[in-house]
Motif scaffolding. Sequence first.
Motif, PDB file in Angstrom:
ATOM      1  N   TYR A   1      85.587  -1.493  52.012  1.00 31.24           N
ATOM      2  CA  TYR A   1      85.295  -0.081  51.737  1.00 31.24           C
ATOM      3  C   TYR A   1      85.349   0.241  50.244  1.00 31.24           C
ATOM      4  O   TYR A   1      85.322   1.409  49.869  1.00 31.24           O
ATOM      5  N   LYS A   2      85.430  -0.803  49.414  1.00 27.36           N
ATOM      6  CA  LYS A   2      85.435  -0.666  47.954  1.00 27.36           C
ATOM      7  C   LYS A   2      86.484   0.339  47.476  1.00 27.36           C
ATOM      8  O   LYS A   2      86.244   1.135  46.571  1.00 27.36           O
ATOM      9  N   LEU A   3      87.651   0.279  48.094  1.00 27.90           N
ATOM     10  CA  LEU A   3      88.732   1.204  47.747  1.00 27.90           C
ATOM     11  C   LEU A   3      89.261   0.955  46.338  1.00 27.90           C
ATOM     12  O   LEU A   3      89.827   1.858  45.715  1.00 27.90           O
ATOM     13  N   TYR A   4      89.065  -0.245  45.804  1.00 27.21           N
ATOM     14  CA  TYR A   4      89.502  -0.568  44.448  1.00 27.21           C
ATOM     15  C   TYR A   4      88.851   0.348  43.419  1.00 27.21           C
ATOM     16  O   TYR A   4      89.387   0.556  42.332  1.00 27.21           O
ATOM     17  N   LYS A   5      87.705   0.926  43.737  1.00 28.68           N
ATOM     18  CA  LYS A   5      87.037   1.852  42.819  1.00 28.68           C
ATOM     19  C   LYS A   5      87.871   3.114  42.597  1.00 28.68           C
ATOM     20  O   LYS A   5      87.762   3.757  41.559  1.00 28.68           O
ATOM     21  N   LEU A   6      88.702   3.459  43.583  1.00 30.92           N
ATOM     22  CA  LEU A   6      89.559   4.638  43.446  1.00 30.92           C
ATOM     23  C   LEU A   6      90.621   4.443  42.369  1.00 30.92           C
ATOM     24  O   LEU A   6      91.119   5.412  41.804  1.00 30.92           O
ATOM     25  N   ASP A   7      90.969   3.201  42.087  1.00 26.74           N
ATOM     26  CA  ASP A   7      92.048   2.891  41.147  1.00 26.74           C
ATOM     27  C   ASP A   7      91.611   3.025  39.689  1.00 26.74           C
ATOM     28  O   ASP A   7      92.447   2.967  38.793  1.00 26.74           O
ATOM     29  N   ALA A   8      90.324   3.221  39.450  1.00 26.53           N
ATOM     30  CA  ALA A   8      89.826   3.340  38.078  1.00 26.53           C
ATOM     31  C   ALA A   8      90.430   4.547  37.371  1.00 26.53           C
ATOM     32  O   ALA A   8      90.587   4.538  36.146  1.00 26.53           O
ATOM     33  N   GLY A   9      90.805   5.576  38.110  1.00 30.36           N
ATOM     34  CA  GLY A   9      91.368   6.773  37.502  1.00 30.36           C
ATOM     35  C   GLY A   9      92.866   6.707  37.299  1.00 30.36           C
ATOM     36  O   GLY A   9      93.505   7.734  37.090  1.00 30.36           O
ATOM     37  N   MET A  10      93.454   5.520  37.349  1.00 30.27           N
ATOM     38  CA  MET A  10      94.902   5.400  37.257  1.00 30.27           C
ATOM     39  C   MET A  10      95.421   5.553  35.829  1.00 30.27           C
ATOM     40  O   MET A  10      96.617   5.686  35.621  1.00 30.27           O
ATOM     41  N   ASP A  11      94.547   5.618  34.841  1.00 21.83           N
ATOM     42  CA  ASP A  11      94.990   5.647  33.459  1.00 21.83           C
ATOM     43  C   ASP A  11      95.782   6.895  33.070  1.00 21.83           C
ATOM     44  O   ASP A  11      96.440   6.917  32.049  1.00 21.83           O
ATOM     45  N   SER A  12      95.796   7.918  33.904  1.00 21.14           N
ATOM     46  CA  SER A  12      96.543   9.127  33.552  1.00 21.14           C
ATOM     47  C   SER A  12      97.727   9.343  34.494  1.00 21.14           C
ATOM     48  O   SER A  12      98.015  10.458  34.895  1.00 21.14           O
ATOM     49  N   VAL A  13      98.416   8.261  34.815  1.00 23.03           N
ATOM     50  CA  VAL A  13      99.537   8.319  35.745  1.00 23.03           C
ATOM     51  C   VAL A  13     100.700   9.096  35.146  1.00 23.03           C
ATOM     52  O   VAL A  13     101.077   8.881  34.002  1.00 23.03           O
ATOM     53  N   ALA A  14     101.262   9.989  35.953  1.00 22.96           N
ATOM     54  CA  ALA A  14     102.408  10.775  35.506  1.00 22.96           C
ATOM     55  C   ALA A  14     103.645   9.883  35.430  1.00 22.96           C
ATOM     56  O   ALA A  14     103.830   9.007  36.256  1.00 22.96           O
TER      57      ALA A  14
END
Length: 191
Positions: A161-174
């Motif tokens: 389901y290409k869920l790894y694409k969701l992790d691209a936005g992890m650069d702004s982790v609180a």
Amino acid sequence: MRTTKFLRRKVWLCAVFLLLMLSNVGYAQQSTNNYLKKYKPISVQLMQETGVPASVILGVAMLESGTGTSKNAKVLHNHFGIVGKNDLAKTKTGHRSRYKQYLSDLASYEHFVALLAKKKWFSRVKGNPDHKVWLTNMNHSGYSSAGNEWIRRVTAIINRYKLYKLDAGMDSVARGASWLTVGMPPATAER
């Protein structure tokens, strides 16, 4: 003539069986799409707040809950196969379960990431978008008794389901820990 009728019936039965199977596949795919649509935003939000990849959150939830079709997900709001207390015996006579009951699906998702945050290895991998690192650490800390097979199955879901694409936005982790308040009363101001 008898053989022709027999063959026609067989072909007709096979066609009906094939159509039934295909309709079930379509239903399962629709169920998965609905699950993804509903829980992707929650997974991404939790990723931003906690540093746990959305692919891991959603992949584990999809496997453990059968994309929301399991009894645990429907009745107990438990999408992660987490063991704990529930009140099934009180509400439904004769039914028992070893799995934890949550007030909502969101509470289940929040508790899952809170459990991960309590692990010794969490600070080392927090913010790392590599789902393989997370799954390996979870496996070594005993999250699943299925071992490498569990890792393989979650990874297959993440890849399919290409869920790894969701992790691209992890650069702004609180970096704060305010999200660790699942089931806790609101903090009172000190005087």
